[in-house]
Design a protein around this motif. Structure first.
Motif, mmCIF file in Angstrom:
data_model
loop_
_atom_site.group_PDB
_atom_site.id
_atom_site.type_symbol
_atom_site.label_atom_id
_atom_site.label_comp_id
_atom_site.label_asym_id
_atom_site.label_seq_id
_atom_site.Cartn_x
_atom_site.Cartn_y
_atom_site.Cartn_z
ATOM 1 N N PRO A 1 45.775 37.297 49.291
ATOM 2 C CA PRO A 1 46.479 36.352 48.519
ATOM 3 C C PRO A 1 46.803 37.152 47.200
ATOM 4 C CG PRO A 1 44.010 35.739 48.534
ATOM 5 C CD PRO A 1 44.266 36.809 49.571
ATOM 6 N N ARG A 2 47.910 36.747 46.640
ATOM 7 C CA ARG A 2 48.607 37.456 45.522
ATOM 8 C C ARG A 2 47.346 37.148 44.416
ATOM 9 N NH1 ARG A 2 54.556 37.141 43.291
ATOM 10 N NH2 ARG A 2 54.354 38.443 41.510
ATOM 11 N N GLU B 1 45.905 37.898 34.553
ATOM 12 C CA GLU B 1 45.191 37.410 33.536
ATOM 13 C C GLU B 1 45.515 37.691 31.998
ATOM 14 O OE1 GLU B 1 40.975 37.708 34.778
ATOM 15 O OE2 GLU B 1 41.568 37.383 36.716
ATOM 16 N N ARG B 2 45.497 36.859 31.184
ATOM 17 C CA ARG B 2 45.677 37.229 30.011
ATOM 18 C C ARG B 2 44.234 37.137 29.123
ATOM 19 N NH1 ARG B 2 49.815 34.640 25.679
ATOM 20 N NH2 ARG B 2 50.009 36.683 24.624
ATOM 21 N N THR B 3 43.965 38.025 28.105
ATOM 22 C CA THR B 3 43.045 37.863 27.377
ATOM 23 C C THR B 3 43.291 37.127 26.208
ATOM 24 O OG1 THR B 3 43.604 39.850 25.940
ATOM 25 C CG2 THR B 3 42.052 40.203 28.146
ATOM 26 N N GLU B 4 42.204 36.555 25.520
ATOM 27 C CA GLU B 4 42.691 35.928 24.243
ATOM 28 C C GLU B 4 43.467 36.686 22.896
ATOM 29 O OE1 GLU B 4 38.665 34.706 22.171
ATOM 30 O OE2 GLU B 4 38.278 33.989 24.282
ATOM 31 N N HIS B 5 43.266 38.036 23.148
ATOM 32 C CA HIS B 5 44.085 38.980 22.295
ATOM 33 C C HIS B 5 45.393 39.314 22.556
ATOM 34 C CE1 HIS B 5 40.146 38.823 20.274
ATOM 35 N NE2 HIS B 5 39.662 39.139 21.156
ATOM 36 N N GLY B 6 45.770 38.795 23.883
ATOM 37 C CA GLY B 6 47.138 38.952 24.022
ATOM 38 C C GLY B 6 47.337 40.089 25.047
ATOM 39 N N TRP B 7 46.401 40.529 25.710
ATOM 40 C CA TRP B 7 46.288 41.830 26.666
ATOM 41 C C TRP B 7 46.347 41.285 28.076
ATOM 42 C CZ3 TRP B 7 46.269 47.198 24.999
ATOM 43 C CH2 TRP B 7 46.385 47.411 24.006
ATOM 44 N N TYR B 8 47.014 42.131 28.871
ATOM 45 C CA TYR B 8 47.063 41.526 30.297
ATOM 46 C C TYR B 8 46.259 42.555 31.080
ATOM 47 C CZ TYR B 8 51.092 38.590 28.910
ATOM 48 O OH TYR B 8 51.926 37.612 28.130
ATOM 49 N N TRP B 9 45.541 41.919 31.974
ATOM 50 C CA TRP B 9 44.701 42.955 32.836
ATOM 51 C C TRP B 9 45.437 42.980 34.089
ATOM 52 C CZ3 TRP B 9 40.785 45.729 33.088
ATOM 53 C CH2 TRP B 9 39.924 45.603 34.589
ATOM 54 N N SER B 10 45.541 44.322 34.452
ATOM 55 C CA SER B 10 46.183 44.707 35.722
ATOM 56 C C SER B 10 45.098 44.833 36.970
ATOM 57 C CB SER B 10 46.978 46.034 35.547
ATOM 58 O OG SER B 10 46.040 47.057 35.663
ATOM 59 N N GLY B 11 43.984 44.618 36.780
ATOM 60 C CA GLY B 11 43.073 44.789 37.800
ATOM 61 C C GLY B 11 42.387 45.987 37.491
ATOM 62 N N LYS B 12 42.977 47.169 36.813
ATOM 63 C CA LYS B 12 42.461 48.298 36.755
ATOM 64 C C LYS B 12 41.962 48.319 34.903
ATOM 65 C CE LYS B 12 42.289 52.854 37.465
ATOM 66 N NZ LYS B 12 42.987 54.367 37.437
ATOM 67 N N LEU C 1 49.706 45.495 38.486
ATOM 68 C CA LEU C 1 48.767 44.415 39.456
ATOM 69 C C LEU C 1 49.572 44.341 40.804
ATOM 70 C CD1 LEU C 1 46.523 42.505 39.109
ATOM 71 C CD2 LEU C 1 48.158 40.785 38.673
ATOM 72 N N ARG C 2 50.850 44.460 40.926
ATOM 73 C CA ARG C 2 51.420 44.120 42.139
ATOM 74 C C ARG C 2 51.256 45.397 43.014
ATOM 75 N NH1 ARG C 2 54.929 40.420 44.095
ATOM 76 N NH2 ARG C 2 56.074 41.193 46.098
ATOM 77 N N VAL C 3 51.551 46.636 42.413
ATOM 78 C CA VAL C 3 51.307 47.789 43.169
ATOM 79 C C VAL C 3 49.978 47.988 43.835
ATOM 80 C CG1 VAL C 3 51.239 50.299 43.039
ATOM 81 C CG2 VAL C 3 53.098 49.273 42.005
ATOM 82 N N ARG C 4 48.845 47.643 42.784
ATOM 83 C CA ARG C 4 47.658 47.438 43.283
ATOM 84 C C ARG C 4 47.350 46.637 44.374
ATOM 85 N NH1 ARG C 4 44.897 50.338 39.812
ATOM 86 N NH2 ARG C 4 46.245 49.864 38.240
ATOM 87 N N GLY D 1 46.634 48.435 47.970
ATOM 88 C CA GLY D 1 45.255 48.348 48.326
ATOM 89 C C GLY D 1 44.865 47.408 49.518
ATOM 90 N N ASP D 2 46.077 46.625 49.992
ATOM 91 C CA ASP D 2 45.832 45.953 51.354
ATOM 92 C C ASP D 2 46.061 46.614 52.644
ATOM 93 O OD1 ASP D 2 45.804 43.962 53.139
ATOM 94 O OD2 ASP D 2 47.228 42.583 51.944
#
Lengths: 445, 218
Positions: free
Chosen positions: A91-92, A96-107, A120-123, A127-128
């Motif tokens: 599943p895609r 996720e966005r942190t409280e301080h406005g950062w985005y989490w790419s999975g890494k 995130l999409r490339v990962r 990885g699939d």
């Protein structure tokens, strides 16, 4: 021709009737293979661009197309070749966005949304394992799949061409062709017709074979399946723990507001009673009656609570009698068709019991009928059940929270619940749960 | 009157022994497990047995099973079954042989000593003692049925007490009626429900219970 027919087990007449359709589908699959070949070239190019020049956007675009064409092939394998192939992708993931406005790419974290999204999409795609199986398929299918699909089509086309040429030659429209080697016209027609017949005969089996080939590479791999399983277990475990926690909270609340509160009240009344016993015997007698009522109410509440946790008849007699006892208290004319060879794990029995009870309670509440059949069977390690009523139908698993809770409870045991209910009825609630049989006499203390 | 008692909790067993002895019963055996109970019932052939449904070793319905097994060998052996919960299913199993001399009560009822002892005596005499909870459920199920609807609220009350197994005198006392009034209500009930009249108390109760249970052969 008859040999193949026997081998595949389809009568010749049926085969002939289906031949035109099969040929058309083979031709369509052959054309699809050409598209795949083009995409394969684009994929190789995109990988070269990525690793050579660091340009990955083209690769992203290509993977979208690969997934689309692979999914089309999966669907066609099921619809045309009769070989259903499940979609294997993970599943895609959600950005996720942190409280301080950062985005989490999975890494790692990124300030820019699009950058994190692309990362995130490339990962996700990289990885699939299914991505790489897709790629292998894309490179091999234009050759293998194309050959399988186009072989009968080409055979028929060759045959038709040979017949037309022979007829044309006989009529003098076409000059004598050197590659036909001056053979006799009737022989040419016979060979042409034989080609058409062979093409028609191969159309069906090769269509099927094409489906098998597609399934070989495009079905979920072992890693993909394990991955699915882990995700499902994670989800059902979380559900089971949440359900259990909610259940404990409910019991705690019931005890606190029920029996415990009543006992406190009774102690107060007893204190009053000891004061009134000499001074006001009439008042004392009243208090005794109240105390007796309170104590029997407290006992009744405890009984109800116990019944909600694990019904005594279920513990004492198992599923069959527990459900018979439950039905006796309902305003229903139930047919109990329950044949079970013994007892099951208490937790499994409870899950099935509460499922059937919920389904029956829904019949009482919504179905507007008294006729209901409860069926339970156990075979090959699978306990299956159904509650069928002839009521007004229109039940929906998504709408009723009761049934959804039951479905969750069954899922914790790898079981499942399904509802089929057309408006106007009948309604059928089915459940199944894989489990093992316990010995008929098990101490439950 | 000779009694066999089966109860695995020592606290309750001693309490029941004391209660029954103080009312002039003679406890010939007080056992703890299902197999012991069956043996005691067949050996002593008591005037009445007071039995807990859930007994060791399985802690399921061993007490009930032992009682049913004993009644199969000694038809009509009077048994009063006690339980933390009452189920129509079990009540039906006890009543099925139609021999009478059966009781099925919530353990809570022991708290009201007079009524409990009365129930034990009734069962010993071949009557029935059904818990009010069981009867209430039976009546609730009949509530919307044709002949049952014609009963007046008073008659329903009388029917409920009769189904529990109480005698005419007992019903009269509880409802503050004269014996004659109760008799009139009962004959009305039997006419309305189309039951054959009977002068025998016990057989009459069984007829009522059978009527209330009809159409529920699950």
């Amino acid at each position: 021709m008859s040999d193949t027919a026997v081998a595949v087990g389809v009568p010749v007449a049926t085969r002939l009737r289906r031949a035109p359709r099969d040929l058309a589908l083979d031709a369509a699959l052959g054309l699809l293979s050409l598209g795949e070949a083009a995409l394969a070239v684009a994929t190789v190019l995109s990988l070269v661009l990525w690793f050579g020049l660091g340009m990955f956007p083209l690769f992203l675009l290509v993977t979208v197309l690969i997934r689309r064409i692979a999914n089309t092939s999966r669907e066609l394998a099921g619809r045309w070749s009769g070989v259903p192939v499940a979609v294997p992708y993970r599943p895609r993931p959600r950005l996720e966005r942190t409280e301080h406005g950062w985005y989490w790419s999975g890494k790692d974290y990124h300030k820019r949304r699009w950058f994190a999204a692309v990362s995130l999409r490339v990962r996700w795609i990289w990885g699939d394992p299914a991505t790489w199986r897709d790629l292998a398929w894309l490179l091999a299918d234009p050759v293998v799949g194309g050959a399988l699909a186009l072989f009968p089509v080409l055979l028929v086309l060759t045959g038709v061409a040979a017949v037309l040429l022979a007829v044309g030659q006989a009529a003098g429209i076409v000059g004598e062709l050197s590659w036909l080697g001056g053979t006799e016209v009737p022989l040419q027609i016979a060979v042409g017709l034989a080609c058409v017949a062979a093409g028609a005969a191969f159309a069906g089996p090769l269509l099927r074979l094409h489906g098998e080939w597609t399934s070989l590479l495009l079905k979920p791999g072992r890693r993909g399946k394990l991955n699915d399983r882990v995700q499902q277990l994670t989800r059902t475990r979380a559900d089971a723990l949440a359900t259990q926690a909610a259940e404990l909270r409910r019991i705690e609340r019931d005890l606190h507001d029920g029996a415990q509160a009543r006992l406190v009240a009774m102690r107060m009344k007893l204190a009053a009673l000891s004061r009134f016993i000499d001074r006001d015997p009439d008042r004392a007698k009243e208090l005794v009656t109240e105390l007796r009522d309170s104590s029997s109410k407290a006992l009744q509440e405890l009984r109800d609570l116990v019944h909600g946790i694990h019904p005594p008849v279920l513990a004492e007699r198992g599923l069959r009698d527990a459900l018979r006892a439950f039905v006796l208290d309902l305003p229903l004319d139930a047919t109990m068709d329950i044949e079970l060879p013994g007892r099951f794990e208490p937790a499994v029995e409870a899950a099935v019991y509460f499922s059937v009870c919920e389904a029956l309670a829904n019949v009482v509440k919504h179905a507007e009928t008294r006729d209901v059949t409860v069926r339970l069977r156990f075979a090959d390690g699978l306990l299956t059940g159904a509650v069928v009523d002839e009521g007004r139908g229109g039940a929906d698993l998504a709408a009723g929270s009761g049934l959804r809770g039951i479905a969750q409870r069954l899922e914790a045991f790898d079981g499942s619940l399904s509802v089929v209910s057309r408006p106007g009825g009948p309604t059928r609630v089915s459940l199944e749960i894989p489990c093992a049989l316990c010995s008929p006499k098990t101490s439950l203390s | 009157m000779r009694v066999v008692l089966a109860e695995d909790l020592a606290l309750l067993r001693d309490g029941l022994t004391l209660l029954l002895q103080s009312h002039g019963f003679d406890i010939v055996a007080a056992v703890e497990t299902g197999p012991e109970l069956l043996k005691a019932l067949l050996e002593h052939r008591p005037d009445v047995a007071v039995v807990d449904v859930r007994l060791p070793p399985s802690f399921t319905d061993e007490g009930l099973q032992a009682a049913l097994a004993a009644r199969k060998q000694v038809p009509g052996l009077p048994v009063l079954v006690l339980s933390q919960h009452v189920e129509q299913l079990y009540a039906n199993e006890l009543l099925q042989d139609g021999a009478g001399g059966v009781g099925y009560l919530l353990k809570d009822r022991v708290g009201d000593a007079e009524e409990f002892v009365e129930a034990v005596r009734r069962v010993a005499a071949g009557g029935t003692a059904m818990d009010a909870t069981v009867i209430a459920k039976l009546l609730a199920r009949q509530a919307r049925n044709e002949p049952f609807e014609t009963l007046s609220p008073r008659e329903r009350e009388v029917l409920e007490m009769m189904a529990e197994g109480r005698s005419n005198a007992g019903i009269a006392q509880s409802l503050n009626f004269s014996d004659g009034t109760v008799g009139k209500h009962i004959s009305n009930i039997f006419t309305k429900l189309n039951l054959p009249p009977s002068n025998d108390d016990n057989r009459r109760v069984l007829a009522v219970l059978t009527y209330l249970n009809r159409g529920k052969a699950v």
